[in-house]
Write a protein that holds these residues in place. Sequence first.
Motif, PDB file in Angstrom:
ATOM      1  N   VAL A 109       0.848  -1.194   0.000  1.00 52.85           N
ATOM      2  CA  VAL A 109       0.000   0.000   0.000  1.00 52.85           C
ATOM      3  C   VAL A 109       0.884   1.245   0.000  1.00 52.85           C
ATOM      4  O   VAL A 109       0.692   2.168  -0.794  1.00 52.85           O
ATOM      5  N   VAL A 110       1.883   1.261   0.860  1.00 47.94           N
ATOM      6  CA  VAL A 110       2.796   2.403   0.968  1.00 47.94           C
ATOM      7  C   VAL A 110       3.565   2.599  -0.340  1.00 47.94           C
ATOM      8  O   VAL A 110       3.662   3.722  -0.859  1.00 47.94           O
ATOM      9  N   ALA A 111       4.091   1.521  -0.899  1.00 48.80           N
ATOM     10  CA  ALA A 111       4.861   1.613  -2.143  1.00 48.80           C
ATOM     11  C   ALA A 111       3.992   2.133  -3.284  1.00 48.80           C
ATOM     12  O   ALA A 111       4.427   2.992  -4.071  1.00 48.80           O
ATOM     13  N   ARG A 112       2.766   1.644  -3.378  1.00 53.70           N
ATOM     14  CA  ARG A 112       1.866   2.094  -4.451  1.00 53.70           C
ATOM     15  C   ARG A 112       1.493   3.561  -4.287  1.00 53.70           C
ATOM     16  O   ARG A 112       1.390   4.295  -5.262  1.00 53.70           O
ATOM     17  N   LEU A 113       1.285   4.009  -3.045  1.00 51.44           N
ATOM     18  CA  LEU A 113       1.018   5.425  -2.807  1.00 51.44           C
ATOM     19  C   LEU A 113       2.194   6.277  -3.268  1.00 51.44           C
ATOM     20  O   LEU A 113       2.016   7.302  -3.925  1.00 51.44           O
ATOM     21  N   ARG A 114       3.394   5.838  -2.927  1.00 48.94           N
ATOM     22  CA  ARG A 114       4.583   6.593  -3.328  1.00 48.94           C
ATOM     23  C   ARG A 114       4.747   6.604  -4.837  1.00 48.94           C
ATOM     24  O   ARG A 114       5.152   7.624  -5.404  1.00 48.94           O
ATOM     25  N   GLU A 115       4.410   5.503  -5.513  1.00 45.68           N
ATOM     26  CA  GLU A 115       4.443   5.477  -6.982  1.00 45.68           C
ATOM     27  C   GLU A 115       3.485   6.495  -7.586  1.00 45.68           C
ATOM     28  O   GLU A 115       3.742   7.041  -8.658  1.00 45.68           O
ATOM     29  N   LEU A 116       2.368   6.739  -6.881  1.00 45.00           N
ATOM     30  CA  LEU A 116       1.387   7.713  -7.347  1.00 45.00           C
ATOM     31  C   LEU A 116       1.842   9.151  -7.090  1.00 45.00           C
ATOM     32  O   LEU A 116       1.210  10.095  -7.570  1.00 45.00           O
ATOM     33  N   GLY A 117       2.900   9.312  -6.316  1.00 45.28           N
ATOM     34  CA  GLY A 117       3.431  10.641  -6.023  1.00 45.28           C
ATOM     35  C   GLY A 117       3.189  11.119  -4.611  1.00 45.28           C
ATOM     36  O   GLY A 117       3.502  12.271  -4.286  1.00 45.28           O
ATOM     37  N   ALA A 118       2.644  10.268  -3.759  1.00 48.37           N
ATOM     38  CA  ALA A 118       2.305  10.665  -2.395  1.00 48.37           C
ATOM     39  C   ALA A 118       3.534  10.721  -1.495  1.00 48.37           C
ATOM     40  O   ALA A 118       4.477   9.946  -1.646  1.00 48.37           O
TER      41      ALA A 118
END
Length: 145
Positions: A109-118
Amino acid sequence: MRAVVQRVDGAKVSVVTDAGTETVGEIVGEGLCVLVGVTHEDTAEKAGQLARKLWSLRILEGEKSCSDVNAPLLVISQFTLYGDARKGRRPTWNAAAPGPVAEPLVDEVVARLRELGATVETGRFGADMRVSLTNHGPFTVQLEM
C-alpha cells in the motif's frame, strides 16, 4: 483489506523501546492518518486498489483529495481492525492475517502510494506504537477492499 481513514491537521506515530520513545513517522498540516488491517484473502491487487482510493478520496477541506493538494499520509498497520468481539468479552483475531502475510501487503500500500506521487510516513510493523493526531472535523471513514 480494511482501512480507517481520518482527516487530520497533523499526526505522528512513536515506538516504545527499552531506551524510551522514538517518533518513527509524522505528518504536519492537512493530510490523512490511515490505519490498515489485512485479512487472509488480501492480495497485492487489493493493496493497489486501496492506495489508489486513498490518494483520490475527496475528504480533505473543500472536497479535495490528497492528490489534489499533495497532502501527506501517515499509514499504520493495525491487525486489530479485524478483531471480532461479538461473542464473549474478549475479541478474537482469527480474521487478521499473520505478520508474514500482512506486513508485505501494508508495505505494498505504501509503495503504491509513493508510486502515485504521495508523501507517506509509516509506523513500524509489529511494534508497540503510540499514535497521536488532531482529527479535523472530526472526519473518519472506513474503507473495505
